[in-house]
Enzyme design. Structure first.
Site, PDB file in Angstrom:
ATOM      1  N   LEU A 108      -4.456   2.021  -0.645  1.00 32.72           N
ATOM      2  CA  LEU A 108      -3.911   0.665  -0.723  1.00 32.72           C
ATOM      3  C   LEU A 108      -2.888   0.400   0.367  1.00 32.72           C
ATOM      4  CD1 LEU A 108      -3.372   0.385  -4.585  1.00 32.72           C
ATOM      5  CD2 LEU A 108      -5.187  -0.672  -3.233  1.00 32.72           C
ATOM      6  N   GLY A 112       7.511   4.358   3.525  1.00 37.07           N
ATOM      7  CA  GLY A 112       8.452   5.452   3.713  1.00 37.07           C
ATOM      8  C   GLY A 112       8.324   6.528   2.652  1.00 37.07           C
ATOM      9  N   PHE A 113       7.905   6.148   1.458  1.00 40.32           N
ATOM     10  CA  PHE A 113       7.765   7.111   0.372  1.00 40.32           C
ATOM     11  C   PHE A 113       6.518   7.960   0.565  1.00 40.32           C
ATOM     12  CE2 PHE A 113       8.761   8.244  -4.055  1.00 40.32           C
ATOM     13  CZ  PHE A 113       7.575   8.856  -4.441  1.00 40.32           C
ATOM     14  N   GLY A 114       5.435   7.343   0.977  1.00 37.93           N
ATOM     15  CA  GLY A 114       4.173   8.041   1.129  1.00 37.93           C
ATOM     16  C   GLY A 114       3.017   7.069   0.966  1.00 37.93           C
ATOM     17  N   LYS A 115       1.838   7.592   0.656  1.00 38.77           N
ATOM     18  CA  LYS A 115       0.641   6.777   0.525  1.00 38.77           C
ATOM     19  C   LYS A 115       0.428   6.339  -0.924  1.00 38.77           C
ATOM     20  CE  LYS A 115      -1.761   8.946   4.433  1.00 38.77           C
ATOM     21  NZ  LYS A 115      -2.957   9.697   4.875  1.00 38.77           N
ATOM     22  N   ASP A 232      17.161  -2.954  -2.596  1.00 39.78           N
ATOM     23  CA  ASP A 232      16.098  -3.005  -1.584  1.00 39.78           C
ATOM     24  C   ASP A 232      15.158  -4.181  -1.858  1.00 39.78           C
ATOM     25  OD1 ASP A 232      14.954  -2.133   0.764  1.00 39.78           O
ATOM     26  OD2 ASP A 232      13.669  -0.650  -0.193  1.00 39.78           O
TER      27      ASP A 232
END
Length: 427
Positions: A108, A112-115, A232
């Site tokens: 999707l 910054g966190f990941g996929k 954020d």
């Protein structure tokens, strides 16, 4: 997330966290939330508040290097005792099954966190889990804040229940793997609709609905007995349901607000440049009014169709707040900055009220910014305005002659004269 849940009863004791053995006091961040009602809190703030879990202890390290001293088994035990059946403890093998081994075609997005991958579960997959599509977020193990943000998400969204917050279904903590499982949001993010789909334009009514939903999400967070500061707020963190209901996601940077006589929380500056409040950037002092500033920036993005920061634009137009400031208080000038993709199809009065509200939200003085319940009230009132601009096309820049456009007067081309606007009340 759509179900209402009762608020905390007086007999329940507030959670007082202590550190687990796996994390040192010096390197840990401890989160505790008391979601009792405030006296005098409005109905908007007092309903849909999650009952306080009977936490034993939750603490987490701020550095991935400390994960080796804290076993995944110990983390899972703490989380299971804290949340019980409210959150599902997934095995990594189970998440591989529902995402087809994290197949590329199921991807999707990535941040910054990941996929993040889409997954599907049926009614027989796991006890207590209904058949549905889900979104599985996989921690980037190289990230500096990965474990901290992962556990922050579990702690906050494990407690928070509101129709304008994305629902966390479960988590996976296996060896050094960290994953989160959410409800799937079929319309994606507000960022994609505003900036990345060039052939489509969000109608005015849809933009207003999204602004109201996001405002209600923030108002809920700020209305807790100990307020939660989102920290954020931006278009990429506003996800949209099939009917464009807005839900806040990504609570990795969320912080507890000040308590007692404290006026702010002092923390290192994190977030997204262009959305962060100037006083927070300069001092590290964080309050709920920091979120209000970020909300004002998103209102400007909804009005103009421009990003908060765009380095590719001329120097004077790169920072959205600075560029729009001269136009927001003038009914005559506001038309110059309205998103041209609306094609003139927007409420003239509604746009003026929204612009004035945005101007208050991005005030340099935090005390002049409205509180989120008042923001919700103001935005909901804009739904009653049915006056629609009747012209399509762009207004010329303010530094050029506006009396005639292509040889025809503006009036002759059907541009409507803005109506006078009443000021937005402050709190």
């Amino acid at each position: 997330m759509t179900k209402e849940v009762k608020s905390v009863t007086k007999s329940e004791k507030p959670w007082r966290p202590i550190t687990t053995k796996c994390c040192s006091v010096e390197d840990s961040v401890i989160l505790g939330i008391n979601f009792g009602r405030k006296s005098g809190t409005s109905e908007l703030m007092s309903k849909n508040i999650a009952p306080l879990p009977s936490f034993r202890r939750l603490a987490y390290s701020g550095h991935l290097s400390n994960l080796s001293s804290c076993s995944s088994q110990r983390i899972n035990e703490d989380l299971a005792q804290s949340f019980g059946p409210d959150l599902i403890d997934f095995q990594l093998s189970e998440l591989k099954v529902i995402t087809q081994n994290f197949c590329r075609s199921y991807l999707l997005g990535a941040g910054g966190f990941g996929k993040v991958h889409k997954g599907y579960v049926d009614e027989n997959f796991k006890s207590g889990l209904k058949a549905q599509a889900v979104a599985v977020k996989h921690l980037d193990i190289e990230g500096l804040q990965g474990h901290r943000e992962w556990l922050s998400e579990v702690i906050f969204l494990g407690q928070l229940r509101h129709k304008n917050l994305v629902k966390l279904i479960g988590y996976c903590c296996e060896d050094e793997k960290r994953l989160l499982v959410y409800e799937f949001m079929p319309k994606g993010s507000l960022e994609n609709h505003l900036f990345k789909r060039l052939s489509l334009s969000m109608p005015w009514g849809t933009r207003l609905k999204i602004a109201i939903g996001a405002a209600k999400g923030l108002a809920f967070l700020h209305g807790a007995e100990t307020p939660v500061i989102y920290r954020d707020f931006k278009t990429s963190n506003i996800l949209l349901d099939s009917d464009f209901t807005a839900k806040l996601s990504d609570f990795g940077l969320a912080k507890m607000g000040p308590e007692g006589s404290d006026t702010h929380v002092t923390t290192r500056v994190m977030g997204t440049y262009g959305y962060a409040a100037p006083e927070y950037v300069s001092t590290g002092h964080l309050t709920t009014k920091s979120d209000v500033y970020s909300f004002g920036v998103v209102l400007l993005e909804l009005l103009t169709g421009r990003r908060s920061m765009e380095k590719s634009r001329p120097k004077g137009e790169q920072h959205l707040v600075d560029w729009t400031m001269p136009y927001l208080s003038s009914s005559r000038k506001l038309r110059y900055i309205i998103d041209p993709r609306l094609g003139g199809q927007y409420s003239v009065k509604g746009a003026k009220y929204m612009a004035q509200l945005a101007l208050q939200c991005v005030s340099l003085n935090p005390k002049d910014r409205p509180k989120m319940p008042m923001v919700v009230q103001t935005l909901e009132g804009l739904q009653n305005h049915k006056d629609m601009a009747i012209a399509c096309g762009l207004w010329p820049p303010p530094n050029t002659k506006t009396s005639r456009v292509n040889g025809n007067s503006a009036k002759g081309r059907g541009y409507c004269k803005p109506s006078p606007v009443a000021p937005v009340r402050k709190t």
